[in-house]
Design an enzyme around this catalytic site. Structure first.
Site, mmCIF file in Angstrom:
data_model
loop_
_atom_site.group_PDB
_atom_site.id
_atom_site.type_symbol
_atom_site.label_atom_id
_atom_site.label_comp_id
_atom_site.label_asym_id
_atom_site.label_seq_id
_atom_site.Cartn_x
_atom_site.Cartn_y
_atom_site.Cartn_z
ATOM 1 N N VAL A 16 95.882 -9.610 44.713
ATOM 2 C CA VAL A 16 94.481 -9.172 44.770
ATOM 3 C C VAL A 16 94.329 -7.973 45.716
ATOM 4 O O VAL A 16 93.536 -7.068 45.473
ATOM 5 C CB VAL A 16 93.581 -10.347 45.244
ATOM 6 C CG1 VAL A 16 92.168 -9.873 45.538
ATOM 7 C CG2 VAL A 16 93.561 -11.459 44.204
ATOM 8 N N GLY A 36 83.023 -28.894 42.649
ATOM 9 C CA GLY A 36 83.701 -29.947 41.901
ATOM 10 C C GLY A 36 85.157 -30.031 42.307
ATOM 11 O O GLY A 36 85.843 -29.002 42.430
ATOM 12 N N LYS A 41 82.186 -25.220 29.067
ATOM 13 C CA LYS A 41 81.836 -24.781 27.703
ATOM 14 C C LYS A 41 80.507 -25.354 27.233
ATOM 15 O O LYS A 41 79.795 -24.724 26.454
ATOM 16 C CB LYS A 41 82.945 -25.130 26.706
ATOM 17 C CG LYS A 41 83.410 -26.563 26.719
ATOM 18 C CD LYS A 41 84.572 -26.716 27.641
ATOM 19 C CE LYS A 41 84.904 -28.147 27.938
ATOM 20 N NZ LYS A 41 86.303 -28.406 28.085
ATOM 21 N N LYS A 71 83.015 -24.976 21.957
ATOM 22 C CA LYS A 71 84.040 -23.920 22.022
ATOM 23 C C LYS A 71 83.927 -23.006 20.791
ATOM 24 O O LYS A 71 84.079 -21.786 20.898
ATOM 25 C CB LYS A 71 85.425 -24.544 22.104
ATOM 26 C CG LYS A 71 85.678 -25.236 23.443
ATOM 27 C CD LYS A 71 86.882 -26.158 23.367
ATOM 28 C CE LYS A 71 87.207 -26.783 24.714
ATOM 29 N NZ LYS A 71 88.159 -27.892 24.617
ATOM 30 N N GLY A 117 93.984 -30.434 30.546
ATOM 31 C CA GLY A 117 94.787 -30.924 31.676
ATOM 32 C C GLY A 117 94.502 -30.101 32.921
ATOM 33 O O GLY A 117 94.165 -28.909 32.826
ATOM 34 N N ARG A 172 80.920 -34.939 45.152
ATOM 35 C CA ARG A 172 79.828 -35.914 45.132
ATOM 36 C C ARG A 172 79.978 -36.929 46.273
ATOM 37 O O ARG A 172 79.008 -37.386 46.826
ATOM 38 C CB ARG A 172 79.792 -36.620 43.783
ATOM 39 C CG ARG A 172 78.428 -36.447 43.217
ATOM 40 C CD ARG A 172 78.034 -36.993 41.925
ATOM 41 N NE ARG A 172 79.002 -37.379 40.965
ATOM 42 C CZ ARG A 172 78.770 -37.301 39.677
ATOM 43 N NH1 ARG A 172 77.635 -36.774 39.247
ATOM 44 N NH2 ARG A 172 79.643 -37.722 38.810
HETATM 45 N N1 LIG Z 1 89.964 -31.539 32.092
HETATM 46 C C1 LIG Z 1 90.287 -30.532 31.293
HETATM 47 O O1 LIG Z 1 91.356 -30.529 30.673
HETATM 48 C C2 LIG Z 1 89.361 -29.384 31.131
HETATM 49 C C3 LIG Z 1 88.098 -29.378 31.662
HETATM 50 N N2 LIG Z 1 87.277 -28.298 31.460
HETATM 51 C C4 LIG Z 1 85.947 -28.272 32.053
HETATM 52 O O2 LIG Z 1 86.075 -28.245 33.459
HETATM 53 C C5 LIG Z 1 84.967 -28.902 34.065
HETATM 54 C C6 LIG Z 1 85.483 -29.999 34.985
HETATM 55 O O3 LIG Z 1 86.260 -30.900 34.216
HETATM 56 P P1 LIG Z 1 87.131 -32.051 34.924
HETATM 57 O O4 LIG Z 1 87.675 -31.562 36.192
HETATM 58 O O5 LIG Z 1 88.034 -32.547 33.876
HETATM 59 O O6 LIG Z 1 86.002 -33.146 35.189
HETATM 60 P P2 LIG Z 1 85.993 -34.270 36.307
HETATM 61 O O7 LIG Z 1 84.953 -35.241 35.898
HETATM 62 O O8 LIG Z 1 87.367 -34.742 36.590
HETATM 63 O O9 LIG Z 1 85.507 -33.452 37.591
HETATM 64 C C7 LIG Z 1 84.195 -33.084 37.837
HETATM 65 C C8 LIG Z 1 83.914 -33.389 39.305
HETATM 66 O O10 LIG Z 1 82.671 -32.833 39.672
HETATM 67 C C9 LIG Z 1 82.017 -33.757 40.533
HETATM 68 N N3 LIG Z 1 80.583 -33.485 40.519
HETATM 69 C C10 LIG Z 1 79.694 -33.774 39.558
HETATM 70 N N4 LIG Z 1 78.459 -33.354 39.945
HETATM 71 C C11 LIG Z 1 78.598 -32.781 41.152
HETATM 72 C C12 LIG Z 1 77.701 -32.149 42.046
HETATM 73 N N5 LIG Z 1 76.402 -32.049 41.778
HETATM 74 N N6 LIG Z 1 78.185 -31.659 43.201
HETATM 75 C C13 LIG Z 1 79.503 -31.770 43.506
HETATM 76 N N7 LIG Z 1 80.404 -32.357 42.683
HETATM 77 C C14 LIG Z 1 79.957 -32.851 41.514
HETATM 78 C C15 LIG Z 1 82.403 -35.115 39.980
HETATM 79 O O11 LIG Z 1 82.239 -36.122 40.972
HETATM 80 C C16 LIG Z 1 83.843 -34.894 39.577
HETATM 81 O O12 LIG Z 1 84.734 -35.203 40.627
HETATM 82 C C17 LIG Z 1 84.100 -29.402 32.901
HETATM 83 O O13 LIG Z 1 83.129 -28.421 32.626
HETATM 84 C C18 LIG Z 1 85.084 -29.491 31.752
HETATM 85 O O14 LIG Z 1 84.466 -29.363 30.509
HETATM 86 C C19 LIG Z 1 87.685 -27.188 30.772
HETATM 87 C C20 LIG Z 1 88.919 -27.142 30.223
HETATM 88 C C21 LIG Z 1 89.849 -28.248 30.332
HETATM 89 N N1 LIG Z 2 88.197 -32.350 26.950
HETATM 90 C C1 LIG Z 2 88.708 -31.077 26.616
HETATM 91 C C2 LIG Z 2 89.249 -30.415 27.839
HETATM 92 C C3 LIG Z 2 89.516 -29.000 27.639
HETATM 93 O O1 LIG Z 2 88.682 -28.212 27.255
HETATM 94 C C4 LIG Z 2 89.818 -31.217 25.598
HETATM 95 O O2 LIG Z 2 90.277 -32.339 25.388
HETATM 96 O O3 LIG Z 2 90.202 -30.208 24.993
#
Ligand SMILES: NC(=O)C1=CN([C@@H]2O[C@H](COP(=O)(O)OP(=O)(O)OC[C@H]3O[C@@H](n4cnc5c(N)ncnc54)[C@H](O)[C@@H]3O)[C@@H](O)[C@H]2O)C=CC1
Ligand SMILES: N[C@@H](CC=O)C(=O)O
Ligand code: NA
EC number: 1.1.1.3
Length: 430
Positions: free
Chosen positions: A33, A10, A106, A206, A305, A45
């Protein structure tokens, strides 16, 4: 110097920041490390996006995540694609092949965390996920490690940045819900499907993870009582303001005062402005942990973020890398206490109820009688009369169970003089 190779799954909001930070701080990370951390590949993707801002060699991008996690030259896998599948199968494949895993997912952990931990143990690899709860804030590791000798009774706080950002914008700038949500999405706080945030699923996931770790008992999303914040209106926010409170989406995990049942809930609540949680602004999160011997601890910081979340992920990557170099794995999960889940109806809180009533004699007495019938004690009543002859009656109760409150609301709805029960919200923090 040795090299440890990391596969990144991702490259969205979080993934692109992880890549950027790994490239930018490669020398420092190597020094910490004791081995260089090298990106072995990044699963995406689509290959046609411009990702030059990450500073990553473009030949590292691939659309074949399965091939990437299976490669012999990969030591650890970082999963930041989100969702249940294919994230689950990719993580399991990685573990089967002896690779440690760091994830921020999560949703998956709240659904299947125990199976993932079991797989990690079986294959003698690490599973770390500090970023999955409260973004950058070190919270899971303190619970899993620093507080493991204590007895945690309660974990309570704000664990979703998106909804906190929306509620804060509504409270401080009078912003509309849709406009504030759009901003939160643009800032990279929201989940791919923001309903997950707004309807409380993200906070509930969470809360399940927190409760499981804090109480050493298996808790999943299905065990969490969940109410989102999409029903919170500008008038609720104004009503909270009028009584010196603010509306926040809270996650509360607690052991019942008697017995060993665990109660886990996520819902909007009014809290007094002088409460520390009321001052949590924007996408910040804050979590109180109440432990028998440590007392009350507060964890505070950015909860969402790209950059803050990537910071937590990289902390885990460094830990996993150090463990691998030392030939060890970190502490796994401990879910030996099979605690029952307390039925929601037994939850005890105070309530803020707003009623649309006809402004005529006897209305207040009739309303008060319904509360009395259910044994719900009233703390305050406030009435605002409109020129039309209608009135808004705002009742704040003392502590009552969910069951008693639901019966009260049914009784109020049946009263001819009550035109509408406009809102029912819990009151916490006093
Ligand atoms: N954005 C935030 O503030 C936070 C996000 N998270 C978690 O982190 C993870 C990622 O979140 P974001 O980066 O915000 O989401 P995002 O939607 O920006 O990024 C996810 C990426 O994964 C790609 N993707 C989806 N399926 C795929 C596959 N099969 N192979 C390769 N790439 C694939 C998508 O095209 C996308 O670019 C999620 O589990 C989210 O819950 C956790 C804490 C905070
Ligand atoms: N979508 C989530 C991202 C972090 O976990 C949030 O808004 O807290
Ligand atoms: Na965290």
């Amino acid at each position: 110097m040795n090299t440890l190779r990391v596969a990144l799954l991702g490259c969205g909001v979080v993934g692109s920041e992880i890549a950027r930070q790994m490239v930018e701080h490669a020398d420092d990370l190597a020094a910490r490390v004791g081995a260089r951390l090298e990106l072995a590949g990044i699963a995406v993707r689509r290959l046609d996006r411009d990702r030059s801002d990450t500073g990553v060699d473009p030949t590292l991008f691939t659309t074949d995540a399965v091939e990437l996690v299976s490669r012999d030259d990969v030591d650890a896998v970082v999963e930041v694609i989100g969702g249940i599948d294919p994230a689950r199968s990719l993580i399991l494949t990685a573990m089967e092949q002896g690779k440690s895993v760091v994830t921020a997912n999560k949703a998956l952990l709240a659904d299947d965390g125990f199976a993932l931990h079991a797989a990690a143990e079986k294959h003698d690899v690490d599973l770390y996920y500090e970023a999955a709860v409260a973004g950058a804030i070190p919270l899971l590791r303190p619970l899993r490690e620093s507080l493991v000798g204590d007895h945690v009774n309660r974990v309570l706080g704000i664990v979703n940045g998106t909804t906190n950002y929306i509620l804060d914008q509504m409270d401080t700038h009078g912003a509309g819900f849709a406009e504030a949500l759009e901003e939160a999405q643009a800032l990279g706080y929201a989940e791919a499907d923001p309903t997950t945030d707004v309807e409380g699923y993200d906070a509930a996931a969470k809360a399940a993870i927190l409760a499981g770790i804090a109480f050493h008992s298996p808790v999943t999303l299905a065990d969490v009582h969940r109410e989102g914040m999409s029903g919170v209106t500008a008038s609720d926010v104004a009503s909270a303001k009028a009584m010196g409170s603010v509306v926040k989406l809270l996650a509360i995990c607690e052991l019942a005062p008697e017995g060993d049942a665990v109660g886990v809930r996520v819902h909007p609540a009014m809290i007094p402005r002088e409460h520390p949680l009321a001052g949590v602004r924007g996408a910040y999160n804050a979590v109180f942990v109440e432990a028998e011997y440590a007392g009350q601890l507060m964890f505070y910081g950015p909860g969402a973020g790209g950059a803050p979340t990537a910071s937590a992920v990289l902390g885990d990557v460094v830990t996993v890398a150090r463990n691998r170099l030392g030939g060890v794995t970190g502490p796994g999960g401990s879910w030996y206490a099979e605690r029952p889940v307390r039925p929601t109806g037994e939850t005890v809180t105070r309530y803020h109820i707003s009623l649309d009533v006809a402004d005529r004699p006897g209305v207040l007495a009739a309303v008060a009688a319904v509360f009395a019938e259910q044994g719900v004690s009233i703390e305050t009543v406030r009435q605002r009369t409109e020129d039309s002859g209608d009135a808004e009656l705002v009742v704040v109760t003392h502590q009552a169970t969910d069951d008693a409150l639901s019966a009260t609301v049914r009784g109020l709805t049946d009263l001819a003089t009550v035109r509408d029960v406009m809102s029912v919200m819990r009151v916490e923090g006093e």
